[in-house]
Design an enzyme around this catalytic site. Structure first.
Site, PDB file in Angstrom:
ATOM      1  N   GLY A  73       0.808  -1.228   0.000  1.00 28.93           N
ATOM      2  CA  GLY A  73       0.000   0.000   0.000  1.00 28.93           C
ATOM      3  C   GLY A  73       0.831   1.263   0.000  1.00 28.93           C
ATOM      4  N   CYS A 123       0.641   6.204   0.830  1.00 27.00           N
ATOM      5  CA  CYS A 123      -0.744   6.656   1.006  1.00 27.00           C
ATOM      6  C   CYS A 123      -1.420   5.909   2.143  1.00 27.00           C
ATOM      7  CB  CYS A 123      -1.523   6.461  -0.295  1.00 27.00           C
ATOM      8  SG  CYS A 123      -3.290   6.743  -0.109  1.00 27.00           S
ATOM      9  N   HIS A 130     -30.263  23.376  -2.416  1.00 28.11           N
ATOM     10  CA  HIS A 130     -30.190  24.282  -1.270  1.00 28.11           C
ATOM     11  C   HIS A 130     -30.440  23.502   0.009  1.00 28.11           C
ATOM     12  CE1 HIS A 130     -30.808  27.839   1.200  1.00 28.11           C
ATOM     13  NE2 HIS A 130     -31.894  27.228   1.686  1.00 28.11           N
TER      14      HIS A 130
HETATM   15  C1  LIG Z   1       2.064  12.862   5.132  1.00 29.06           C
HETATM   16  C2  LIG Z   1       1.573  12.699   3.724  1.00 29.06           C
HETATM   17  C3  LIG Z   1       0.266  12.998   3.424  1.00 29.06           C
HETATM   18  C4  LIG Z   1      -0.208  12.858   2.120  1.00 29.06           C
HETATM   19  N1  LIG Z   1      -1.503  13.175   1.866  1.00 29.06           N
HETATM   20  C5  LIG Z   1      -1.982  13.049   0.609  1.00 29.06           C
HETATM   21  C6  LIG Z   1      -3.347  13.341   0.325  1.00 29.06           C
HETATM   22  O1  LIG Z   1      -4.116  13.718   1.204  1.00 29.06           O
HETATM   23  N2  LIG Z   1      -3.780  13.163  -0.945  1.00 29.06           N
HETATM   24  C7  LIG Z   1      -2.950  12.724  -1.941  1.00 29.06           C
HETATM   25  O2  LIG Z   1      -3.403  12.565  -3.075  1.00 29.06           O
HETATM   26  N3  LIG Z   1      -1.642  12.452  -1.702  1.00 29.06           N
HETATM   27  C8  LIG Z   1      -1.143  12.598  -0.456  1.00 29.06           C
HETATM   28  N4  LIG Z   1       0.171  12.279  -0.198  1.00 29.06           N
HETATM   29  C9  LIG Z   1       1.021  11.784  -1.308  1.00 29.06           C
HETATM   30  C10 LIG Z   1       0.731  10.308  -1.567  1.00 29.06           C
HETATM   31  O3  LIG Z   1       0.888   9.566  -0.391  1.00 29.06           O
HETATM   32  C11 LIG Z   1       1.627   9.735  -2.672  1.00 29.06           C
HETATM   33  O4  LIG Z   1       1.593  10.619  -3.764  1.00 29.06           O
HETATM   34  C12 LIG Z   1       1.088   8.372  -3.067  1.00 29.06           C
HETATM   35  O5  LIG Z   1       1.285   7.469  -2.018  1.00 29.06           O
HETATM   36  C13 LIG Z   1       1.645   7.834  -4.387  1.00 29.06           C
HETATM   37  O6  LIG Z   1       2.813   7.220  -4.187  1.00 29.06           O
HETATM   38  P1  LIG Z   1       3.430   6.133  -5.174  1.00 29.06           P
HETATM   39  O7  LIG Z   1       2.392   5.267  -5.785  1.00 29.06           O
HETATM   40  O8  LIG Z   1       4.315   6.849  -6.100  1.00 29.06           O
HETATM   41  O9  LIG Z   1       4.347   5.266  -4.219  1.00 29.06           O
HETATM   42  P2  LIG Z   1       4.320   5.016  -2.668  1.00 29.06           P
HETATM   43  O10 LIG Z   1       2.947   5.023  -2.113  1.00 29.06           O
HETATM   44  O11 LIG Z   1       5.309   5.903  -2.024  1.00 29.06           O
HETATM   45  O12 LIG Z   1       4.802   3.502  -2.591  1.00 29.06           O
HETATM   46  C14 LIG Z   1       6.049   3.092  -3.032  1.00 29.06           C
HETATM   47  C15 LIG Z   1       6.309   1.695  -2.502  1.00 29.06           C
HETATM   48  O13 LIG Z   1       7.481   1.188  -3.093  1.00 29.06           O
HETATM   49  C16 LIG Z   1       8.223   0.463  -2.128  1.00 29.06           C
HETATM   50  N5  LIG Z   1       9.616   0.442  -2.579  1.00 29.06           N
HETATM   51  C17 LIG Z   1      10.449   1.495  -2.727  1.00 29.06           C
HETATM   52  N6  LIG Z   1      11.628   1.094  -3.222  1.00 29.06           N
HETATM   53  C18 LIG Z   1      11.536  -0.252  -3.386  1.00 29.06           C
HETATM   54  C19 LIG Z   1      12.440  -1.232  -3.868  1.00 29.06           C
HETATM   55  N7  LIG Z   1      13.646  -0.914  -4.314  1.00 29.06           N
HETATM   56  N8  LIG Z   1      12.031  -2.516  -3.879  1.00 29.06           N
HETATM   57  C20 LIG Z   1      10.787  -2.853  -3.451  1.00 29.06           C
HETATM   58  N9  LIG Z   1       9.895  -1.955  -3.000  1.00 29.06           N
HETATM   59  C21 LIG Z   1      10.262  -0.666  -2.980  1.00 29.06           C
HETATM   60  C22 LIG Z   1       7.998   1.263  -0.848  1.00 29.06           C
HETATM   61  O14 LIG Z   1       8.233   0.472   0.291  1.00 29.06           O
HETATM   62  C23 LIG Z   1       6.531   1.668  -0.990  1.00 29.06           C
HETATM   63  O15 LIG Z   1       5.682   0.712  -0.416  1.00 29.06           O
HETATM   64  C24 LIG Z   1       0.664  12.404   1.102  1.00 29.06           C
HETATM   65  C25 LIG Z   1       1.991  12.075   1.399  1.00 29.06           C
HETATM   66  C26 LIG Z   1       2.446  12.228   2.689  1.00 29.06           C
HETATM   67  C27 LIG Z   1       3.875  11.877   2.993  1.00 29.06           C
END
Ligand SMILES: Cc1cc2nc3c(=O)[nH]c(=O)nc-3n(C[C@H](O)[C@H](O)[C@H](O)COP(=O)(O)OP(=O)(O)OC[C@H]3O[C@@H](n4cnc5c(N)ncnc54)[C@H](O)[C@@H]3O)c2cc1C
Length: 464
Positions: free
Chosen positions: A39, A42, A440
């Site tokens: 997951g 997010c 409304h």
């Molecule tokens: C505090 C906070 C609040 C946020 N609030 C919002 C919000 O309200 N609304 C919104 O739209 N966005 C929000 N975001 C941003 C949102 O969380 C991210 O944009 C979203 O999770 C998309 O991320 P992603 O799919 O790129 O990867 P991520 O969700 O970051 O997942 C990447 C995954 O890859 C894994 N990984 C990394 N490197 C490797 C590797 N070499 N080998 C195997 N696995 C690996 C990691 O462990 C992780 O599980 C927030 C972010 C933060 C930090």
């Protein structure tokens, strides 16, 4: 050991799992590699837990305001941080369990636990096992960075990840960074009962927003007791022997300050996890900041390798990452030609949410534009709710009559924005909403009125 797949996905963020299930449903043998929690950000330490905490903080805020509504709650409001965290943990746990079962039950999809690194353009290694596939999808996200202030490594510094384990109420939470993540935590912990100070390098918070949005958000937070130090320079962090364990010495516009913190939270940005993938062994190119370079169909420079989500630097949100998977799946499986350039940028700041193209961008574009602004003090629903802070602003192209963007800093702004967004996506003129009869009493019912008040953009802010 050596295993061959039809497709490999690195990272289980907001694109990987959904793409994996689609590819597997199309008959492919899929390997999904995750080094930590299914997951990603997010679900585990981003949107979902923070918005769960925001909900607890709002409950405390409304309980304190109960008297304003004629409701007697009979005593001072206090917050049980252990219970707040337990509620948050339960929401996260449910989401991760749901995802685990869904992926586990998907035929042809194997979840592989471990850290993936490239060993060749179409081969990765995970804990000594080599995995090969003609198609590889990178969805590794990013991680928080710390400011390079002297002494920062000599004290405990919290990030959005370690904040998730906090079970005590900080006496004085000092937040470094006045942008989305920092401000959400600042308001949340102020509402839980902490003293909160935000340190911001720029001269205004959320500097990518229009000035009046920054100003209004700061005013709203200051009314709740959050303190801001803007234009921060020459910060030095040190441990102290006294009550508050952390001291930050800094200057703002030449004036010296010393801030003593019980807890220090760094919210100054995130960097992509691309540096931990040995991309050079596959020849995959990144830009100067480490984001993996992709075209508008999310293809990297190496044929058969895609990059989705935060790691490509195009979007930094859950909805953009999820949309990345939709684009890739549509192009690979549905015979479509979808592109990221068709996406209308939209986001919310979950203290009070602005969205879309900002007025500064519209002004810079030189387009003849119309603007409509309505303070929330004129919106009946906001008055009934006793939440009249903020305003709604919408920008329209004077020639094409298309909506260019909006900033909705108001209750339900994160929901009502979608009526504007949908009309933008349909490429319909603004008077489609202008003539629509909304229910409304809602905040949305004032959107047609707002669009009826359009005036040339040249009008100064003071004329509102
Ligand atoms: C505090 C906070 C609040 C946020 N609030 C919002 C919000 O309200 N609304 C919104 O739209 N966005 C929000 N975001 C941003 C949102 O969380 C991210 O944009 C979203 O999770 C998309 O991320 P992603 O799919 O790129 O990867 P991520 O969700 O970051 O997942 C990447 C995954 O890859 C894994 N990984 C990394 N490197 C490797 C590797 N070499 N080998 C195997 N696995 C690996 C990691 O462990 C992780 O599980 C927030 C972010 C933060 C930090």
């Amino acid at each position: 050991m050596h295993t061959t797949y039809d497709a490999l996905i690195i990272g289980s963020g907001q694109a990987g799992p959904f793409l994996g299930v689609r590819l597997a449903a199309a008959g492919m043998k899929v390997g999904l590699v995750e080094r930590e929690h299914l997951g990603g950000t997010c679900v585990n330490d981003g949107c979902m837990p923070t918005k769960t905490l925001v909900a607890s903080a709002r409950a405390a805020y409304m309980a304190r305001r109960a008297g304003d509504y004629g409701v007697n709650i009979g005593g001072p409001v206090s917050v049980d941080m252990k219970a707040v965290k337990a509620r948050k943990d339960a929401v996260v746990r449910n989401a991760v369990e749901g995802l685990t079962h869904w992926l586990g039950d998907t035929p042809r999809l194997r979840v592989i636990r471990g850290h993936a690194r490239f060993v060749a353009p179409h081969a990765i290694e995970v804990d000594g096992e080599t995995l090969e596939a003609p198609k590889i999808f990178i969805n590794v996200g990013g991680r928080p960075v710390l400011p390079d202030w002297p002494g920062i490594t000599d004290v405990p510094v919290l990030t959005n990840t370690s904040m998730m384990d906090l079970e005590v109420l900080p006496g004085h939470l000092v937040v470094i960074g006045g942008s989305y993540i920092g401000l959400e935590f600042a308001q949340m912990f102020r509402r839980f009962g902490s003293r909160v100070t935000v340190l911001e390098y720029a001269d205004r918070i959320i500097a990518r927003e229009d000035e009046e949005v920054s100003r209004e958000v700061q005013t709203i937070l200051e009314r709740e007791g959050v303190r801001f130090l803007l234009g921060v320079r020459d910060a030095v962090v040190s441990p102290t022997a006294g009550g508050a364990p952390i001291r930050v010495a800094l200057k703002t516009h030449g004036a010296a300050h010393e801030v003593e913190a019980s807890h220090l939270l760094a919210a100054v940005g995130r960097r992509p996890n691309s540096d931990l993938l040995d991309l050079d062994r596959a020849g995959i190119a990144t830009d100067a900041r480490g984001f993996i370079a992709v075209d508008d169909q999310l293809r990297t420079n190496v044929p058969g390798v895609w990059a989705l989500g935060d790691v490509n630097g195009i979007g930094a949100f859950t909805h953009t990452s999820y949309n990345d998977h939709e684009i890739v799946a549509a192009n690979l499986l549905d015979g479509e030609a979808r592109r990221t350039t068709a996406r209308i940028p939209a986001y919310a700041l979950f203290t009070d949410p602005p969205v879309g193209m900002t007025e500064a961008q519209v002004r810079a574009s030189g387009r003849p534009a119309l603007v409509g602004v309505m303070p929330m003090s004129r919106v009946g629903r906001a008055k009934e709710r006793g939440e009249t802070q903020g305003f709604m602003k919408v920008l329209v192209d004077a020639q094409t009559e298309r909506i260019l963007g909006a900033a909705l800093l108001c209750i339900e702004g994160d929901e009502i924005v979608h009526s504007l967004l949908d009309v933008m996506a349909a490429d319909a003129p603004y008077h489609v909403i202008r003539r629509c009869v909304h229910i409304h009493p809602t905040v949305s019912e004032l959107i047609p009125t707002l669009l009826g008040s359009l005036a040339p953009l040249a009008r100064p802010y003071s004329a509102w």
